[in-house]
Write a protein that holds these residues in place. Sequence first.
Motif, short mmCIF file in Angstrom:
data_model
loop_
_atom_site.label_atom_id
_atom_site.label_comp_id
_atom_site.label_asym_id
_atom_site.label_seq_id
_atom_site.Cartn_x
_atom_site.Cartn_y
_atom_site.Cartn_z
N GLN A 1 0.82 -1.21 0.00
CA GLN A 1 0.00 0.00 0.00
C GLN A 1 0.86 1.26 0.00
OE1 GLN A 1 -2.80 1.28 3.39
NE2 GLN A 1 -4.13 0.12 2.02
N ASN B 1 -9.25 8.96 -4.17
CA ASN B 1 -10.02 8.55 -2.99
C ASN B 1 -11.47 8.26 -3.35
OD1 ASN B 1 -8.42 8.25 -0.73
ND2 ASN B 1 -8.51 10.40 -0.17
N ILE C 1 -5.23 2.34 -6.39
CA ILE C 1 -6.67 2.44 -6.08
C ILE C 1 -7.25 1.05 -5.82
CG2 ILE C 1 -8.92 3.03 -7.08
CD1 ILE C 1 -7.47 5.30 -8.58
N ASN D 1 -7.68 9.61 5.06
CA ASN D 1 -7.17 9.11 3.79
C ASN D 1 -6.44 10.18 3.00
OD1 ASN D 1 -8.21 6.54 4.24
ND2 ASN D 1 -10.17 6.99 3.23
N HIS E 1 -6.08 -0.17 -2.35
CA HIS E 1 -6.79 0.44 -1.23
C HIS E 1 -8.18 -0.16 -1.05
CE1 HIS E 1 -3.58 3.37 -1.11
NE2 HIS E 1 -4.15 3.98 -0.09
N ALA E 2 -8.86 -0.39 -2.16
CA ALA E 2 -10.21 -0.95 -2.08
C ALA E 2 -10.18 -2.38 -1.56
CB ALA E 2 -10.88 -0.89 -3.45
N LYS F 1 -15.23 0.09 -3.48
CA LYS F 1 -15.67 -0.64 -2.29
C LYS F 1 -17.20 -0.70 -2.22
CE LYS F 1 -13.28 1.71 0.77
NZ LYS F 1 -12.70 2.10 2.08
N VAL G 1 -11.69 4.86 -4.91
CA VAL G 1 -11.54 3.80 -3.90
C VAL G 1 -12.87 3.53 -3.22
CG1 VAL G 1 -10.49 3.22 -1.68
CG2 VAL G 1 -9.09 4.20 -3.49
N GLU G 2 -13.55 4.61 -2.80
CA GLU G 2 -14.85 4.46 -2.14
C GLU G 2 -15.89 3.88 -3.09
OE1 GLU G 2 -15.39 5.07 1.14
OE2 GLU G 2 -13.22 5.37 1.20
#
Length: 350
Positions: free
Chosen positions: A62, A83, A280, A134, A283-284, A90, A86-87
């Motif tokens: 990471q 970011n 990305i 983040n 992170h997810a 997820k 990533v959200e």
Amino acid sequence: MESRRVAQEGGKGILPDDIESKPLIGVPTRQSADLVGKGAEKSQWRIKSIVTVALTVLTSSQAILIVWSKRAGKYEYSVTTANFLVEALKCALSLGALWRIWSTEGVNDNNKLFASVDEIAVCTIPAALYLIKNLLQYYIFAYVDAPSYQILKNFNIVSTGVLYRIILKRKLSEIQWAAFVLLCAGCTTAQLNSSSDRVLQTPLQGWVMAIIMALLSGLAGVYTEAIMKKRPSRNINVQNFWLYVFGMIFNVIAIVVQDFDAVMNKGFFFGYSLITTLMILNHALSGIAVSFVMKYADNIVKVYSTSVAMLLTALVSVFLFNFHLSLAFFLGSTVVSVSVYLHSVGKLRR
């Protein structure tokens, strides 16, 4: 009558050979039960192994991917758009998991997507905390390297423990308090710098950002746990979905405030590269992997993954970023690993 007399002759019951030699149909034998138990144990071990390896690789890579995504010491892409993606990823993964549950189990009160306003609104607080944390995660690399980041991020163990005590009124064991002291000592030892007049390698700004990140991460984690345990029967994918939805909303606000002109003039994906895409994705998947660890494995697995990830990050950084693996860093990372393990043991023995 004759067969009855023969069966009772001598005061003993006599069973025919064909009945005696055949097992009862539908009654599991001890051997078959052992085979089933071994099969289940082997399957559980396989899941734990896969999850452990996945979390270790994702955690160790990471920080490396974040540093590697920089060009000439700067991020050519927008960290707010990264970011947001990533959200969004997820959120899509949580929705996909829910769709699979709906297709097999159907929709019920615990896994339905729609919830009350009160239940949804509480997700805004941890989503906002995670947003700030983040974003700081990117900017802290102006002051620390990847191995130092992996060491300093363990301060969230201290913040989480203290916030557990304050907010959730949970007592900490003596072993856990001792682990906190060792953790601080290990982080400091790993940052000792004997090659210059400065005592610590990481400047004051890096320490401040690391402490703020730890506080935000601990507060968001404790608050999220309190929300999820308020209704334990609620499917975790539903709760994660709404948490990630608000994460997307707050990241859109951050894009408008911080990078609106750049996004409008250069495009949403300006400056993106293969490394950025991998970052990305990392992170997810890391966020999803933690959930799988807590479901299919245990806290000890997570502890080992974190400890091994610190060492892997340091070793890889030696080749990628010419990181100097000093004796102080090795000793400090060892103390941190021991403290993380002691904290987990203390938690299990409370």
